[in-house]
Design a protein around this motif. Structure first.
Motif, PDB file in Angstrom:
ATOM      1  N   ALA A 128       0.825  -1.203   0.000  1.00 30.65           N
ATOM      2  CA  ALA A 128       0.000   0.000   0.000  1.00 30.65           C
ATOM      3  C   ALA A 128       0.863   1.259   0.000  1.00 30.65           C
ATOM      4  N   VAL A 129       1.904   1.288   0.810  1.00 30.16           N
ATOM      5  CA  VAL A 129       2.799   2.444   0.858  1.00 30.16           C
ATOM      6  C   VAL A 129       3.539   2.596  -0.469  1.00 30.16           C
ATOM      7  N   SER A 130       3.976   1.480  -1.032  1.00 28.13           N
ATOM      8  CA  SER A 130       4.665   1.519  -2.318  1.00 28.13           C
ATOM      9  C   SER A 130       3.732   2.017  -3.418  1.00 28.13           C
ATOM     10  N   GLY A 131       2.485   1.597  -3.404  1.00 29.14           N
ATOM     11  CA  GLY A 131       1.519   2.056  -4.396  1.00 29.14           C
ATOM     12  C   GLY A 131       1.215   3.536  -4.278  1.00 29.14           C
ATOM     13  N   VAL A 132       1.099   4.020  -3.061  1.00 28.84           N
ATOM     14  CA  VAL A 132       0.855   5.454  -2.854  1.00 28.84           C
ATOM     15  C   VAL A 132       2.056   6.268  -3.314  1.00 28.84           C
ATOM     16  N   ALA A 133       3.257   5.791  -3.030  1.00 29.86           N
ATOM     17  CA  ALA A 133       4.464   6.506  -3.451  1.00 29.86           C
ATOM     18  C   ALA A 133       4.563   6.546  -4.979  1.00 29.86           C
ATOM     19  N   LEU A 134       4.311   5.427  -5.631  1.00 25.16           N
ATOM     20  CA  LEU A 134       4.383   5.393  -7.094  1.00 25.16           C
ATOM     21  C   LEU A 134       3.293   6.249  -7.716  1.00 25.16           C
ATOM     22  N   GLY A 135       2.111   6.225  -7.144  1.00 23.80           N
ATOM     23  CA  GLY A 135       1.032   7.076  -7.635  1.00 23.80           C
ATOM     24  C   GLY A 135       1.346   8.553  -7.477  1.00 23.80           C
ATOM     25  N   SER A 136       2.021   8.905  -6.389  1.00 25.75           N
ATOM     26  CA  SER A 136       2.414  10.305  -6.181  1.00 25.75           C
ATOM     27  C   SER A 136       3.433  10.754  -7.221  1.00 25.75           C
ATOM     28  N   ILE A 137       4.360   9.879  -7.555  1.00 24.81           N
ATOM     29  CA  ILE A 137       5.350  10.204  -8.585  1.00 24.81           C
ATOM     30  C   ILE A 137       4.674  10.402  -9.928  1.00 24.81           C
ATOM     31  N   TYR A 138       3.753   9.506 -10.291  1.00 27.64           N
ATOM     32  CA  TYR A 138       3.016   9.662 -11.548  1.00 27.64           C
ATOM     33  C   TYR A 138       2.209  10.957 -11.558  1.00 27.64           C
ATOM     34  N   GLY A 139       1.630  11.302 -10.428  1.00 32.79           N
ATOM     35  CA  GLY A 139       0.871  12.540 -10.332  1.00 32.79           C
ATOM     36  C   GLY A 139       1.736  13.768 -10.532  1.00 32.79           C
ATOM     37  N   LEU A 140       2.936  13.770  -9.960  1.00 33.88           N
ATOM     38  CA  LEU A 140       3.850  14.900 -10.143  1.00 33.88           C
ATOM     39  C   LEU A 140       4.304  15.033 -11.591  1.00 33.88           C
ATOM     40  N   ILE A 141       4.549  13.907 -12.242  1.00 34.37           N
ATOM     41  CA  ILE A 141       4.928  13.948 -13.660  1.00 34.37           C
ATOM     42  C   ILE A 141       3.782  14.513 -14.487  1.00 34.37           C
ATOM     43  N   ALA A 142       2.556  14.070 -14.199  1.00 35.43           N
ATOM     44  CA  ALA A 142       1.396  14.577 -14.931  1.00 35.43           C
ATOM     45  C   ALA A 142       1.198  16.068 -14.691  1.00 35.43           C
ATOM     46  N   LEU A 143       1.431  16.536 -13.471  1.00 35.00           N
ATOM     47  CA  LEU A 143       1.317  17.962 -13.197  1.00 35.00           C
ATOM     48  C   LEU A 143       2.365  18.767 -13.959  1.00 35.00           C
TER      49      LEU A 143
END
Length: 42
Positions: free
Chosen positions: A8-23
């Motif tokens: 769960a922590v790994s998924g949240v971290a990876l999702g945050s990275i994808y979100g920053l790239i999209a931003l």
């Protein structure tokens, strides 16, 4: 239970990275009106 917590922590971290790239793409698109996929190159 610890495996689920690690995943769960790994998924949240990876999702945050994808979100920053999209931003980053979104900011560049709104500023220039063009999609620039070379934003990470120097």
């Amino acid at each position: 239970m610890t495996t689920f917590l690690q995943l769960a922590v790994s998924g949240v971290a990876l999702g945050s990275i994808y979100g920053l790239i999209a931003l980053g793409f979104l900011v560049i698109y709104h500023a220039t009106g063009l999609v620039n996929f070379a934003q990470g190159s120097c």
